[in-house]
Design a protein around this motif. Structure first.
Motif, short mmCIF file in Angstrom:
data_model
loop_
_atom_site.label_atom_id
_atom_site.label_comp_id
_atom_site.label_asym_id
_atom_site.label_seq_id
_atom_site.Cartn_x
_atom_site.Cartn_y
_atom_site.Cartn_z
N ILE A 28 12.83 33.48 3.28
CA ILE A 28 14.01 33.07 4.05
C ILE A 28 14.59 34.20 4.90
O ILE A 28 15.28 33.97 5.89
N ALA A 29 14.28 35.44 4.57
CA ALA A 29 14.76 36.58 5.36
C ALA A 29 13.80 36.93 6.51
O ALA A 29 14.13 37.77 7.34
N SER A 30 12.67 36.25 6.59
CA SER A 30 11.67 36.55 7.61
C SER A 30 11.88 35.72 8.86
O SER A 30 12.03 34.50 8.79
N ARG A 31 11.81 36.35 10.00
CA ARG A 31 11.96 35.63 11.27
C ARG A 31 10.79 34.68 11.53
O ARG A 31 10.84 33.86 12.43
N LYS A 32 9.74 34.79 10.73
CA LYS A 32 8.58 33.90 10.85
C LYS A 32 8.70 32.66 9.96
O LYS A 32 7.80 31.84 9.92
N GLU A 33 9.82 32.54 9.25
CA GLU A 33 10.08 31.35 8.41
C GLU A 33 10.79 30.32 9.28
O GLU A 33 11.99 30.40 9.51
N PHE A 34 10.02 29.34 9.76
CA PHE A 34 10.57 28.40 10.73
C PHE A 34 11.19 27.15 10.10
O PHE A 34 11.66 26.27 10.82
N ARG A 35 11.25 27.10 8.78
CA ARG A 35 12.06 26.06 8.15
C ARG A 35 13.54 26.46 8.22
O ARG A 35 14.42 25.68 7.89
N GLY A 36 13.78 27.69 8.66
CA GLY A 36 15.12 28.26 8.78
C GLY A 36 15.13 29.63 8.15
O GLY A 36 14.50 29.84 7.11
N ASP A 86 27.39 30.60 9.43
CA ASP A 86 27.16 29.53 10.40
C ASP A 86 25.69 29.14 10.40
O ASP A 86 24.82 29.99 10.27
N ILE A 87 25.45 27.85 10.54
CA ILE A 87 24.09 27.35 10.71
C ILE A 87 24.01 26.77 12.11
O ILE A 87 24.82 25.92 12.47
N HIS A 88 23.07 27.26 12.90
CA HIS A 88 22.93 26.74 14.25
C HIS A 88 21.46 26.64 14.65
O HIS A 88 20.62 27.42 14.19
N PRO A 89 21.17 25.66 15.50
CA PRO A 89 19.78 25.44 15.93
C PRO A 89 19.36 26.46 16.99
O PRO A 89 20.16 26.88 17.83
N ILE A 90 18.10 26.84 16.93
CA ILE A 90 17.48 27.72 17.92
C ILE A 90 16.34 26.92 18.56
O ILE A 90 15.48 26.40 17.86
N PRO A 91 16.35 26.82 19.89
CA PRO A 91 15.30 26.05 20.54
C PRO A 91 13.94 26.76 20.47
O PRO A 91 13.87 27.97 20.28
N LYS A 124 7.09 33.22 22.62
CA LYS A 124 6.97 33.93 21.34
C LYS A 124 6.23 33.09 20.30
O LYS A 124 6.15 33.48 19.14
N ASP A 125 5.73 31.93 20.73
CA ASP A 125 5.05 31.00 19.82
C ASP A 125 5.94 30.62 18.64
O ASP A 125 5.50 30.58 17.50
N GLU A 126 7.21 30.33 18.96
CA GLU A 126 8.18 29.94 17.94
C GLU A 126 8.63 28.50 18.16
O GLU A 126 9.09 28.16 19.25
N PRO A 127 8.51 27.66 17.13
CA PRO A 127 9.04 26.30 17.24
C PRO A 127 10.56 26.32 17.10
O PRO A 127 11.15 27.35 16.76
N ASP A 128 11.19 25.18 17.37
CA ASP A 128 12.63 25.13 17.12
C ASP A 128 12.87 25.30 15.62
O ASP A 128 12.03 24.93 14.80
N HIS A 129 13.99 25.92 15.29
CA HIS A 129 14.30 26.22 13.90
C HIS A 129 15.80 26.47 13.78
O HIS A 129 16.53 26.36 14.75
#
Length: 182
Positions: free
Chosen positions: A40-48, A118-123, A128-133
């Motif tokens: 959960i602390a990793s920026r590669k964890e795209f479940r959030g 705060d919880i907010h969506p990131i497009p 960067k090959d990153e999905p929304d999360h």
């Protein structure tokens, strides 16, 4: 040692004991921390994943906002955790210094507890090959009389000091307005 799941859990538990009214709104963070505590602390964890933010307050009651280049929005300074971060507060202070050039020696933490989460969506970001999360942004209040020294132009376009009553997001606005000015 990087930020541990135990540190994240202790921070969230302490925060919710102080702000039980936020429990339902932070259910996604609680669930994510239980489901994938080791990533959960990793920026590669795209479940959030967890990020750290700095709410920087000046003696006149103004709060620092930065114009985030990638998102094209005005946000509080902050960002992703790094392996060298050992605490969430330390990560928030590091991000503040990186994005604004404000010397950490000119900044004083207001409390060891976050003022807001705060919880907010990131497009999605195809470059960067990153999905929304989602970002689970742990925000700490700091005080300073300093001004921005040098913007990190790779990430930040501009900055602005706004009076706390101009912040519209609740409950953050109410909490900022309740902070005594010094």
């Amino acid at each position: 040692m990087p930020i541990t799941p135990q540190h994240l859990h202790a921070t969230l538990t302490t925060y919710l004991s102080r702000h039980p009214e936020d429990k339902d709104g932070l259910a996604a963070l609680t669930t994510a921390l239980e489901a994938h505590p080791d990533t959960i602390a990793s920026r590669k964890e795209f479940r959030g994943h967890v990020t750290a933010g700095a709410l920087l307050l000046r003696p006149d009651g103004r709060v620092l906002l930065v114009e985030h280049k990638a998102l094209g929005k005005w946000l509080f300074p902050g960002g992703h955790l790094e392996d060298t971060d050992t605490t969430l507060m330390g990560a928030a202070l590091r991000e503040l210094a990186e994005e604004t050039g404000i010397d950490p020696e000119q900044v004083t933490p207001d409390s060891p507890l976050p003022l807001h989460i705060d919880i907010h969506p990131i497009p999605a970001n195809p470059a960067k090959d990153e999905p929304d999360h989602q970002h689970f942004d742990i925000r700490y209040l700091f005080r300073t009389a300093a001004d921005v020294a040098e913007l990190q132009t790779e990430e930040v376009l501009d900055y602005s000091w706004q009076f706390a009553d101009q912040i519209t997001a609740e409950p953050l606005r109410t909490r900022l307005l309740a902070v005594p000015l010094s």
